[in-house]
Design a protein around this motif. Structure first.
Motif, PDB file in Angstrom:
ATOM      1  N   ASP A 122       0.843  -1.081  -0.043  1.00 44.73           N
ATOM      2  CA  ASP A 122      -0.103   0.045   0.126  1.00 44.73           C
ATOM      3  C   ASP A 122       0.657   1.288  -0.135  1.00 44.73           C
TER       4      ASP A 122
ATOM      5  N   ALA B 171       4.551   8.419   1.576  1.00 39.25           N
ATOM      6  CA  ALA B 171       3.850   7.271   1.335  1.00 39.25           C
ATOM      7  C   ALA B 171       3.965   6.395   2.587  1.00 39.25           C
TER       8      ALA B 171
ATOM      9  N   LYS C  86       2.195   1.627  -3.402  1.00 35.85           N
ATOM     10  CA  LYS C  86       1.218   2.162  -4.283  1.00 35.85           C
ATOM     11  C   LYS C  86       1.056   3.750  -4.292  1.00 35.85           C
ATOM     12  N   ARG C  87       0.977   4.228  -2.896  1.00 37.99           N
ATOM     13  CA  ARG C  87       0.669   5.513  -2.916  1.00 37.99           C
ATOM     14  C   ARG C  87       1.942   6.355  -3.343  1.00 37.99           C
ATOM     15  N   HIS C  88       3.172   5.886  -3.111  1.00 38.72           N
ATOM     16  CA  HIS C  88       4.380   6.512  -3.855  1.00 38.72           C
ATOM     17  C   HIS C  88       4.366   6.255  -5.361  1.00 38.72           C
ATOM     18  N   LYS C  89       3.942   5.366  -5.621  1.00 36.52           N
ATOM     19  CA  LYS C  89       3.662   5.449  -7.385  1.00 36.52           C
ATOM     20  C   LYS C  89       2.392   6.477  -7.792  1.00 36.52           C
ATOM     21  N   SER C  90       1.711   6.610  -7.097  1.00 36.74           N
ATOM     22  CA  SER C  90       0.505   7.672  -7.385  1.00 36.74           C
ATOM     23  C   SER C  90       0.964   9.020  -7.061  1.00 36.74           C
ATOM     24  N   GLY C  91       1.827   9.447  -6.557  1.00 38.90           N
ATOM     25  CA  GLY C  91       2.373  10.906  -6.393  1.00 38.90           C
ATOM     26  C   GLY C  91       2.659  11.172  -5.226  1.00 38.90           C
ATOM     27  N   TYR C  92       2.500  10.276  -4.062  1.00 35.80           N
ATOM     28  CA  TYR C  92       3.126  10.995  -2.620  1.00 35.80           C
ATOM     29  C   TYR C  92       4.581  10.471  -2.678  1.00 35.80           C
TER      30      TYR C  92
END
Length: 139
Positions: free
Chosen positions: A7, A21, A10-16
């Motif tokens: 998770d 993240a 995933k946050r990092h890959k979404s821009g965090y």
């Protein structure tokens, strides 16, 4: 607790950023709103404000330590020792796992040879935070 490591990635890959993240993935377990954690950790990305110093993912894990351990006693705080001990453990484990704690060393900025990618640093920091802060031996 079910692992949330992926998770965090995933946050990092979404821009965090790396710090966001990690800290945002677990903040609900520690009574902190995700938006507050997101805002609080924003300046720690790219190695503390883009200076490529301490890894943001590691900074996020250390922030979680304060959220978990601090007594919040503004008049007479008594929890720094425990917070420092666990923060040191997280930092030492991260160093051992990733080979560095400094962003530019992890990314290989000066050598051209990366030690760990940002998603892998997020993964490592999240895994270590889960073990140190939420694992049974530390409860």
């Amino acid at each position: 607790m079910t692992s949330r490591v992926e998770d965090a990635v995933k946050r990092h890959k979404s821009g965090y950023n790396c710090a966001q993240a990690v800290v945002c993935t677990y903040c609900d377990l520690l009574g902190t709103q995700e938006k507050d954690a997101f805002c609080m950790s924003e300046g720690f990305g790219a190695g503390m404000g883009g200076k490529e110093n301490t890894c943001g993912a590691l900074s996020g894990a250390v922030m979680l330590t304060g959220l978990k351990c601090s007594d919040g006693n503004l008049e007479a705080p008594k929890t720094k020792g425990k917070t420092y001990k666990l923060s040191k453990e997280i930092t030492e484990r991260f160093q051992k796992t990733c080979g560095a704690t400094v962003c530019k060393e992890l990314k290989g900025i000066e050598t051209g040879t990366p030690k760990y990618s940002c998603p892998d640093c997020v993964r490592a920091a999240a895994r270590i935070a889960e073990d140190v802060l939420f694992g049974e031996e530390h409860e």
